[in-house]
Design an enzyme around this catalytic site. Structure first.
Site, PDB file in Angstrom:
ATOM      1  N   ASN A   1      31.415 116.492  43.506  1.00 27.20           N
ATOM      2  CA  ASN A   1      30.886 117.765  43.001  1.00 27.20           C
ATOM      3  C   ASN A   1      31.928 118.630  42.293  1.00 27.20           C
ATOM      4  OD1 ASN A   1      32.146 118.168  45.422  1.00 27.20           O
ATOM      5  ND2 ASN A   1      30.639 119.605  46.225  1.00 27.20           N
TER       6      ASN A   1
ATOM      7  N   LYS B   1      42.140 109.343  45.088  1.00 26.04           N
ATOM      8  CA  LYS B   1      41.013 108.492  44.695  1.00 26.04           C
ATOM      9  C   LYS B   1      39.794 109.376  44.476  1.00 26.04           C
ATOM     10  CE  LYS B   1      37.661 106.527  46.819  1.00 26.04           C
ATOM     11  NZ  LYS B   1      36.543 106.698  45.867  1.00 26.04           N
ATOM     12  N   PRO B   2      39.368 109.503  43.216  1.00 27.40           N
ATOM     13  CA  PRO B   2      38.170 110.304  42.972  1.00 27.40           C
ATOM     14  C   PRO B   2      36.937 109.554  43.461  1.00 27.40           C
ATOM     15  CG  PRO B   2      39.347 109.759  40.909  1.00 27.40           C
ATOM     16  CD  PRO B   2      39.913 108.899  41.992  1.00 27.40           C
TER      17      PRO B   2
ATOM     18  N   VAL C   1      29.960 114.010  56.393  1.00 30.25           N
ATOM     19  CA  VAL C   1      30.347 113.849  57.794  1.00 30.25           C
ATOM     20  C   VAL C   1      30.422 112.365  58.192  1.00 30.25           C
ATOM     21  CG1 VAL C   1      29.674 114.332  60.187  1.00 30.25           C
ATOM     22  CG2 VAL C   1      29.570 116.147  58.453  1.00 30.25           C
TER      23      VAL C   1
ATOM     24  N   THR D   1      31.183 109.738  56.395  1.00 27.51           N
ATOM     25  CA  THR D   1      32.425 109.177  55.838  1.00 27.51           C
ATOM     26  C   THR D   1      33.625 109.783  56.569  1.00 27.51           C
ATOM     27  OG1 THR D   1      31.361 108.927  53.704  1.00 27.51           O
ATOM     28  CG2 THR D   1      33.755 108.851  53.701  1.00 27.51           C
TER      29      THR D   1
ATOM     30  N   GLU E   1      37.457 117.867  54.961  1.00 29.92           N
ATOM     31  CA  GLU E   1      36.562 118.899  54.421  1.00 29.92           C
ATOM     32  C   GLU E   1      35.203 118.250  54.249  1.00 29.92           C
ATOM     33  OE1 GLU E   1      37.270 121.883  54.255  1.00 29.92           O
ATOM     34  OE2 GLU E   1      39.435 122.005  54.100  1.00 29.92           O
TER      35      GLU E   1
ATOM     36  N   CYS F   1      29.327 122.096  49.171  1.00 29.38           N
ATOM     37  CA  CYS F   1      29.343 121.830  50.610  1.00 29.38           C
ATOM     38  C   CYS F   1      29.110 123.074  51.451  1.00 29.38           C
ATOM     39  CB  CYS F   1      30.681 121.209  50.976  1.00 29.38           C
ATOM     40  SG  CYS F   1      32.042 122.187  50.337  1.00 29.38           S
TER      41      CYS F   1
ATOM     42  N   GLU G   1      42.116 124.005  53.732  1.00 27.61           N
ATOM     43  CA  GLU G   1      42.694 123.901  52.395  1.00 27.61           C
ATOM     44  C   GLU G   1      42.963 125.321  51.902  1.00 27.61           C
ATOM     45  OE1 GLU G   1      39.902 121.054  50.312  1.00 27.61           O
ATOM     46  OE2 GLU G   1      41.719 119.829  50.486  1.00 27.61           O
TER      47      GLU G   1
HETATM   48  P1  NDP Z   1      30.943 110.640  50.538  1.00 30.26           P
HETATM   49  O1  NDP Z   1      31.284 110.971  51.941  1.00 30.26           O
HETATM   50  O2  NDP Z   1      29.919 109.617  50.280  1.00 30.26           O
HETATM   51  O3  NDP Z   1      32.267 110.146  49.768  1.00 30.26           O
HETATM   52  C1  NDP Z   1      33.439 110.919  49.737  1.00 30.26           C
HETATM   53  C2  NDP Z   1      34.576 110.063  49.234  1.00 30.26           C
HETATM   54  O4  NDP Z   1      34.965 109.125  50.249  1.00 30.26           O
HETATM   55  C3  NDP Z   1      34.245 109.235  48.002  1.00 30.26           C
HETATM   56  O5  NDP Z   1      35.374 109.189  47.159  1.00 30.26           O
HETATM   57  C4  NDP Z   1      33.933 107.893  48.604  1.00 30.26           C
HETATM   58  O6  NDP Z   1      34.059 106.848  47.677  1.00 30.26           O
HETATM   59  C5  NDP Z   1      34.964 107.814  49.702  1.00 30.26           C
HETATM   60  N1  NDP Z   1      34.664 106.887  50.788  1.00 30.26           N
HETATM   61  C6  NDP Z   1      33.461 106.411  51.189  1.00 30.26           C
HETATM   62  N2  NDP Z   1      33.614 105.593  52.261  1.00 30.26           N
HETATM   63  C7  NDP Z   1      34.938 105.545  52.556  1.00 30.26           C
HETATM   64  C8  NDP Z   1      35.728 104.904  53.557  1.00 30.26           C
HETATM   65  N3  NDP Z   1      35.179 104.119  54.495  1.00 30.26           N
HETATM   66  N4  NDP Z   1      37.065 105.099  53.548  1.00 30.26           N
HETATM   67  C9  NDP Z   1      37.643 105.899  52.640  1.00 30.26           C
HETATM   68  N5  NDP Z   1      36.952 106.538  51.657  1.00 30.26           N
HETATM   69  C10 NDP Z   1      35.608 106.376  51.623  1.00 30.26           C
HETATM   70  O7  NDP Z   1      30.593 112.033  49.870  1.00 30.26           O
HETATM   71  P2  NDP Z   1      30.030 112.317  48.417  1.00 30.26           P
HETATM   72  O8  NDP Z   1      30.978 111.885  47.372  1.00 30.26           O
HETATM   73  O9  NDP Z   1      28.628 111.818  48.388  1.00 30.26           O
HETATM   74  O10 NDP Z   1      30.044 113.921  48.400  1.00 30.26           O
HETATM   75  C11 NDP Z   1      29.085 114.683  49.002  1.00 30.26           C
HETATM   76  C12 NDP Z   1      29.512 115.134  50.393  1.00 30.26           C
HETATM   77  O11 NDP Z   1      30.773 115.764  50.342  1.00 30.26           O
HETATM   78  C13 NDP Z   1      28.561 116.143  50.979  1.00 30.26           C
HETATM   79  O12 NDP Z   1      28.251 115.808  52.299  1.00 30.26           O
HETATM   80  C14 NDP Z   1      29.338 117.432  50.976  1.00 30.26           C
HETATM   81  O13 NDP Z   1      28.983 118.320  51.949  1.00 30.26           O
HETATM   82  C15 NDP Z   1      30.738 116.976  51.090  1.00 30.26           C
HETATM   83  N6  NDP Z   1      31.630 117.944  50.493  1.00 30.26           N
HETATM   84  C16 NDP Z   1      32.427 118.696  51.305  1.00 30.26           C
HETATM   85  C17 NDP Z   1      33.234 119.675  50.783  1.00 30.26           C
HETATM   86  C18 NDP Z   1      34.132 120.476  51.667  1.00 30.26           C
HETATM   87  O14 NDP Z   1      35.136 120.970  51.197  1.00 30.26           O
HETATM   88  N7  NDP Z   1      33.848 120.625  52.925  1.00 30.26           N
HETATM   89  C19 NDP Z   1      33.267 119.943  49.359  1.00 30.26           C
HETATM   90  C20 NDP Z   1      32.431 119.078  48.579  1.00 30.26           C
HETATM   91  C21 NDP Z   1      31.633 118.117  49.151  1.00 30.26           C
HETATM   92  P3  NDP Z   1      32.818 106.466  46.714  1.00 30.26           P
HETATM   93  O15 NDP Z   1      31.838 107.587  46.738  1.00 30.26           O
HETATM   94  O16 NDP Z   1      33.452 106.283  45.403  1.00 30.26           O
HETATM   95  O17 NDP Z   1      32.236 105.230  47.310  1.00 30.26           O
END
Ligand code: NDP
Length: 486
Positions: free
Chosen positions: A155, A178-179, A232, A234, A252, A286, A460
């Site tokens: 996001n 890693k984005p 959560v 992940t 986060e 989030c 953060e």
């Molecule tokens: P995900 O949890 O699906 O993914 C987050 C990142 O983790 C991605 O880069 C993903 O890779 C990576 N990832 C997935 N599985 C693993 C693993 N087993 N080990 C290491 N890395 C992994 O979240 P989204 O990208 O879908 O983002 C949305 C979520 O993020 C929402 O729940 C939101 O609330 C939260 N969020 C929290 C924020 C905060 O500051 N608290 C701010 C913004 C969002 P890939 O997706 O490339 O597979």
């Protein structure tokens, strides 16, 4: 399609773009049209190794520089980001689909704020001197952790790359970022600019890939710290994997935050707060206040004013600066949100407006409001991560506070009231890491940001982030003779 500031390869390692087409292809899709605008390749084990080895090799000399020197580079990068704000905002819009009207003020500029703030702080990071009895004393040395891994959500790709990179680098660490596979482009430009600003090679590497690449980074023995922005589920996996290697973590994660509106609140401000807390970035934030508790006496007035203000949403081409509501980030995310909307209808919530896809190309969903939502409905309990506001009724302060806290999450909470004593009482009672009084979703770099309960650990931004990117070495100094039993 070409556009300004297009990155030239998939990864940025050791100060240069790196390509390895052996990695799985990842198509980058522009959410406003569904068109493929770029292709990157996931990092192979060899690319991951190269990133970690170069980070490890560069980190010692970086930590040995004075904080002022490190900070100067970060502040220079901040200035360059501001100078290039327009192009970087266009790229962020291609990556995420967020309207340019928004990315021009909220993304690269927020990243620049972090680089400027932590660049300014770098020269003042010190330990302390601790006087002890008998003339003895101790001192502490604030040291870098080593190699940090940052894993981002989709996001806020530019902002997250900077929010993690800036404090890590200020403290003398190296960062491998890693984005999200959904938004791989913006972080590459952050890396490029940092190096153009003078950051030595290897200190800020970007590698692409899905969860497996993230997991390989987290479990690598040469990695000392992991900072994740994500969901959560992940977070649980990454936290557990990091714990196995006794690594530092910042998590986060998601939320289902309460926004409480009392009947004495300024109605327009409260409606504005609810709009910001539910529809900015098409609701993909989030900390959003997605459970909007409205005191019963003003409920209909609130809903009427909200519906009126939602008429001002301009949905359309995100590159048109008059548009203020863009598409969802991906077809997949759109599908998830549509299923939640169907669930809300099925559970008996009253659909006040929205609820449908916008016809035509792209992943557009109307801003959606449900009223008469009850605490036990799925739409009131689970994070939807889209433009869906749930309005719940309440009668009194004690009741609403208890209900606001009745969730596994604890990222944010907000209150609108003219009674400031009540506002502070509410904030004291909220089980949330980040609170707002008569406002919502402000995230200035000077203020700590983060959650409690399942929403995460660590903070953060602000001076608090320094604690999560450095560690303290204690040194006891004896001034007299050593007394030993024999
Ligand atoms: P995900 O949890 O699906 O993914 C987050 C990142 O983790 C991605 O880069 C993903 O890779 C990576 N990832 C997935 N599985 C693993 C693993 N087993 N080990 C290491 N890395 C992994 O979240 P989204 O990208 O879908 O983002 C949305 C979520 O993020 C929402 O729940 C939101 O609330 C939260 N969020 C929290 C924020 C905060 O500051 N608290 C701010 C913004 C969002 P890939 O997706 O490339 O597979």
């Amino acid at each position: 399609m070409t556009y300004p500031t297009q990155p030239t390869a998939s990864h940025f390692i050791n100060g240069a773009y790196v390509e390895d087409t052996a990695g799985a292809p990842i198509d980058v899709i522009y959410p406003a049209t569904g068109a493929v605008i770029a292709r990157v390749h996931a990092a192979t084990p060899a690319v991951i190794e190269q990133a970690i080895t170069s980070a490890r090799a560069a980190q010692g000399a970086w930590a040995a520089m004075s904080g002022t020197e490190r900070g100067r580079i970060l502040r220079r990068a901040a200035d360059m980001i501001r100078d290039r704000n327009h192009d970087l905002s266009v790229l962020e819009t291609y990556d995420t689909g967020k309207p340019l009207q928004e990315t021009l003020v909220a993304d690269a500029s927020s990243g620049a704020d972090a680089l400027e703030y932590f660049g300014g702080l770098a020269g003042s990071l010190t330990g302390e001197q601790i006087p002890l009895g008998d003339g003895n004393w101790a001192y502490t040395i604030r040291e870098a952790l080593g190699v940090c891994v940052g894993i981002g959500a989709w996001n806020y790709p530019t902002q997250i790359a900077c929010w993690k990179g800036a404090p890590a680098l200020a403290c003398g660490n190296a960062m491998i970022f890693k984005p999200s596979e959904t938004t791989p482009l913006s972080a590459l430009k952050v890396a490029e600019i940092l190096h153009e600003a003078g950051l030595p090679a290897g200190l800020y590497n970007v590698v692409q890939g899905m969860g497996e690449v993230g997991a390989a980074l987290v479990t690598h023995p040469l990695v000392d710290k992991v900072s994740l922005t994500g969901s959560v589920p992940t977070g649980r996996k990454v936290y557990a994997a990091a714990a196995a290697g006794m690594k530092h973590v910042t998590m986060e994660l998601g939320g289902k935050s309460p926004l409480v509106i009392f009947d004495d609140a300024d109605l327009d401000d409260a409606v504005g707060g609810a709009i910001l807390g539910n529809f900015y970035s098409s609701g993909q934030v989030c900390s959003n206040g997605t459970r909007v508790f409205v005191q019963r006496g003003i409920k209909e007035a609130f809903l009427a004013r909200l519906a009126e203000r939602l008429g001002g949403a301009v949905i359309g081409d995100p590159m048109d600066e008059t548009v203020n509501f863009g598409p969802m980030v991906s077809e997949g995310q759109l599908g998830i949100v549509e299923r939640y909307i169907a669930k809300g209808v099925e559970e008996g919530a009253r659909l006040i407006c929205g609820g449908k896809r916008v016809p035509g190309e792209g992943y557009y969903l109307e801003p959606t409001v449900f009223a008469d939502v009850h605490d036990d409905m799925v739409i009131a309990r689970e994070e939807i991560f889209g433009p869906v506001m749930c309005v719940l009724d309440f009668d009194d302060e004690a009741e609403v506070l208890a209900r606001a806290n009745e969730t596994e999450f604890g990222l944010a909470a907000g209150v609108f009231t003219r009674d400031l004593a009540r506002a502070h009482r509410m904030v004291a009672g909220f089980e949330a890491g980040t609170c707002f009084i008569n406002s919502y979703n402000d995230a200035p770099v000077e203020m700590p940001f983060g959650g409690v309960k399942q929403s995460g650990v660590g903070r953060e931004n602000s001076k608090a982030a320094i604690e999560h990117y450095s560690q303290v070495k204690s040194v006891f100094v004896r001034m007299g003779a050593v007394e030993a039993p024999f």
